[in-house]
Each structure stands twice: as C-alpha cells, then as structure tokens.
Design a protein around this motif. Sequence first.
Motif, PDB file in Angstrom:
ATOM      1  N   THR A 150    -164.237 -10.574  30.242  1.00 46.87           N
ATOM      2  CA  THR A 150    -163.360  -9.533  30.814  1.00 46.87           C
ATOM      3  C   THR A 150    -163.995  -8.958  32.085  1.00 46.87           C
ATOM      4  OG1 THR A 150    -164.274  -7.957  29.225  1.00 46.87           O
ATOM      5  CG2 THR A 150    -162.131  -8.854  28.702  1.00 46.87           C
ATOM      6  N   ALA A 153    -163.246 -11.309  34.790  1.00 41.15           N
ATOM      7  CA  ALA A 153    -161.829 -11.192  35.185  1.00 41.15           C
ATOM      8  C   ALA A 153    -161.645  -9.975  36.098  1.00 41.15           C
ATOM      9  CB  ALA A 153    -160.948 -11.080  33.944  1.00 41.15           C
ATOM     10  N   GLN A 154    -162.305  -8.873  35.752  1.00 41.22           N
ATOM     11  CA  GLN A 154    -162.194  -7.669  36.593  1.00 41.22           C
ATOM     12  C   GLN A 154    -162.783  -7.907  37.979  1.00 41.22           C
ATOM     13  OE1 GLN A 154    -163.942  -4.287  34.609  1.00 41.22           O
ATOM     14  NE2 GLN A 154    -162.513  -4.404  32.897  1.00 41.22           N
ATOM     15  N   ARG A 155    -163.930  -8.573  38.019  1.00 43.32           N
ATOM     16  CA  ARG A 155    -164.571  -8.825  39.322  1.00 43.32           C
ATOM     17  C   ARG A 155    -163.684  -9.721  40.190  1.00 43.32           C
ATOM     18  NH1 ARG A 155    -170.164 -11.230  38.253  1.00 43.32           N
ATOM     19  NH2 ARG A 155    -170.557 -10.801  40.433  1.00 43.32           N
ATOM     20  N   ALA A 157    -160.411  -9.948  39.912  1.00 42.76           N
ATOM     21  CA  ALA A 157    -159.222  -9.173  40.282  1.00 42.76           C
ATOM     22  C   ALA A 157    -159.513  -8.303  41.507  1.00 42.76           C
ATOM     23  CB  ALA A 157    -158.768  -8.315  39.104  1.00 42.76           C
ATOM     24  N   HIS A 158    -160.699  -7.699  41.527  1.00 43.20           N
ATOM     25  CA  HIS A 158    -161.084  -6.885  42.694  1.00 43.20           C
ATOM     26  C   HIS A 158    -161.109  -7.737  43.964  1.00 43.20           C
ATOM     27  CE1 HIS A 158    -161.854  -2.982  40.959  1.00 43.20           C
ATOM     28  NE2 HIS A 158    -162.546  -3.522  39.980  1.00 43.20           N
ATOM     29  N   LYS A 159    -161.636  -8.950  43.849  1.00 43.11           N
ATOM     30  CA  LYS A 159    -161.717  -9.833  45.020  1.00 43.11           C
ATOM     31  C   LYS A 159    -160.330 -10.250  45.495  1.00 43.11           C
ATOM     32  CE  LYS A 159    -166.390 -11.494  44.438  1.00 43.11           C
ATOM     33  NZ  LYS A 159    -167.285 -12.644  44.282  1.00 43.11           N
ATOM     34  N   VAL A 160    -159.420 -10.453  44.547  1.00 36.73           N
ATOM     35  CA  VAL A 160    -158.050 -10.825  44.926  1.00 36.73           C
ATOM     36  C   VAL A 160    -157.407  -9.629  45.636  1.00 36.73           C
ATOM     37  CG1 VAL A 160    -155.740 -11.394  44.055  1.00 36.73           C
ATOM     38  CG2 VAL A 160    -157.741 -12.613  43.162  1.00 36.73           C
ATOM     39  N   ARG A 161    -157.588  -8.441  45.076  1.00 35.27           N
ATOM     40  CA  ARG A 161    -156.975  -7.242  45.663  1.00 35.27           C
ATOM     41  C   ARG A 161    -157.486  -6.995  47.079  1.00 35.27           C
ATOM     42  NH1 ARG A 161    -157.239  -1.599  42.606  1.00 35.27           N
ATOM     43  NH2 ARG A 161    -159.386  -1.794  43.283  1.00 35.27           N
ATOM     44  N   PRO A 167    -155.234 -15.920  44.417  1.00 36.05           N
ATOM     45  CA  PRO A 167    -155.112 -16.127  42.963  1.00 36.05           C
ATOM     46  C   PRO A 167    -155.360 -17.585  42.555  1.00 36.05           C
ATOM     47  CG  PRO A 167    -153.332 -14.741  43.739  1.00 36.05           C
ATOM     48  CD  PRO A 167    -154.083 -15.185  44.962  1.00 36.05           C
ATOM     49  N   ILE A 170    -158.795 -18.797  41.548  1.00 30.92           N
ATOM     50  CA  ILE A 170    -159.404 -18.491  40.240  1.00 30.92           C
ATOM     51  C   ILE A 170    -159.340 -19.781  39.426  1.00 30.92           C
ATOM     52  CG2 ILE A 170    -159.322 -17.090  38.150  1.00 30.92           C
ATOM     53  CD1 ILE A 170    -158.063 -14.877  39.797  1.00 30.92           C
TER      54      ILE A 170
END
Length: 255
Positions: A150, A153-155, A157-161, A167, A170
Amino acid sequence: MKSDINVSELEKESLPVHVAMIMDGNGRWAKKRLMNRVKGHEQGSRTVREIVSACRELGIGFLTLYAFSTENWGRPKAEVKALMILLKRFLVSERDELNNKGIRLNILGQKEKLPADVREEAERTMDLTRNHTEMVLNLALSYGSREEITRAAQRLAHKVRSGELRPEEITDETLSAHLYTGGMPDPDLIIRTSGEFRLSNFMMWQAAYAELFITRTLWPDFSKEEFHKILIDFQQRDRRFGKVKCNTSNDGSPL
Ligand code: IPE
Ligand code: IPE
Ligand code: MG
C-alpha cells in the motif's frame, strides 16, 4: 561449530542469490524449557549470528531475516520491549563483525515506528556498512507485506498526480522498485522454521516464484548444518517459472 556436511556438496553456481527466513518458534522453544519467551528470543539471536556467517561463507548475496512484523506490535508490552532491547543489542554487538566481513545492513519496514534509540543504532550500522558489496543483510523490522504494497501504491499515486509518471507506467517493474526491496532480486528461497505453513504477511509480492521450505525445527535450534541441507534440497528442485523447461524444441513441442 564444525559442520557435519561437506560444503563442497553444494554447487556454488546454483546457490540462491537471495535467501529469506521467517524466524519462528522462539516462544515455543522457551516454553518447552519452562522459561520466559524472552529467553527464546535471546537464544534466537545466536542463531541469527550463525546464519549470517554461514551465508557470508557461502557467498550468498542477499539474506533477509523477518525479525518483527507489523502485527507483532500487538504482543504484550513487556515482550515488545524485550525484543527491542535485544534488537538494539544486536545492532551494536554485530556492527564491527558486519563491517569487517563486508556486509551491508539494510532495514525493510516502518523504520519510523521503531523506538528512537533502536533507530539510531540501526542508522549507525547502516551508515558504517553502506559501501559494502559482499553481501546485503536485510532485517525486516515492523515489516508487513500489505503495508509495503500500500505504501508503494501511495508513492506511485503521488508521482502520477505530480505528472512524474503516467498511469500506464505503473508496471510490475515500477511497483517492485517502490517496495522496501526496490533494486534487489526477489528471494529464490524462503525458509520458515517451527513448522507453520504460512507467510504471515511476509514478502507476498516478492515470493511469486520463491521456493518454499518449511522445517519443524524451532528457530533457536536451527543451525548451519540444517541450512546446508536445505540448500542441497533447493539445488535439486526444478524451477520452471511457469514455462516448460526440459526436452522441448524451440516451438515448445516435445522432442
Ligand atoms: C519468532 O518467534 C520471533 C518473533 C515473531 C518476533 P515467536 O515469538 O513467534 O515464537 P512462537 O511462534 O511463539 O513459538
Ligand atoms: C512471523 O511470526 C513474524 C516473524 C517471524 C517476525 P509470527 O509468530 O508473528 O507469525 P504467526 O502469528 O504465527 O502467523
Ligand atoms: Mg511465532
């Protein structure tokens, strides 16, 4: 201690690159002797020393030891405290040995959750050994696979944002790279002592094609000799990785 097995029986070129161990059974070892569980943990740390040195002697590149899980925080306070004291003792007492043997120490897990004194000793040992290349010793501390995945996944998600990553980028590789084991090979062999047939939240992603070996031996009784026997067993296994390996032509049809 003299080994009762000839190490030359091991084929050096087919040794596992990465061995991981679920060190279980300290409590039962102590209970059998009517001793406090902490005595079992104390005895278990001697086995750690023996197995680290066995791996170094054999030239195994990566050894990961599951020492404390994210769930282990739920044990009685006194046991958690004793485990942290033992851990700190280990990080100090083995510092020179690791350094002299060219072993790099690494921690997998929630470092920030460890008591400050333990974290400082871990950082001191990691700093001292950071340039070593003979072997990597990973201590999995406050480690859990679900937390690791998890967190990755958070790290991501931050990079995608932030636009650093798309995406579609990934992938198996990028996710692997964001785990605590990023940049390391997956374990080839996972050994669990004390006879339990489960992973207990250990390396669930990395274990995809690991060979598993369960021994009934309790961790404090585990030895170099038994480790050597397990390595011989490992070398006799046929690792197919989902493919057809033997006696086939290039198009996959049997010869
Ligand atoms: C493994 O031994 C050490 C840790 C999990 C910290 P246990 O303490 O789990 O021993 P058993 O399973 O109760 O015998
Ligand atoms: C797994 O052992 C964790 C470690 C070896 C550090 P546990 O004793 O905590 O696992 P369960 O409770 O038997 O699954
Ligand atoms: Mg246990």
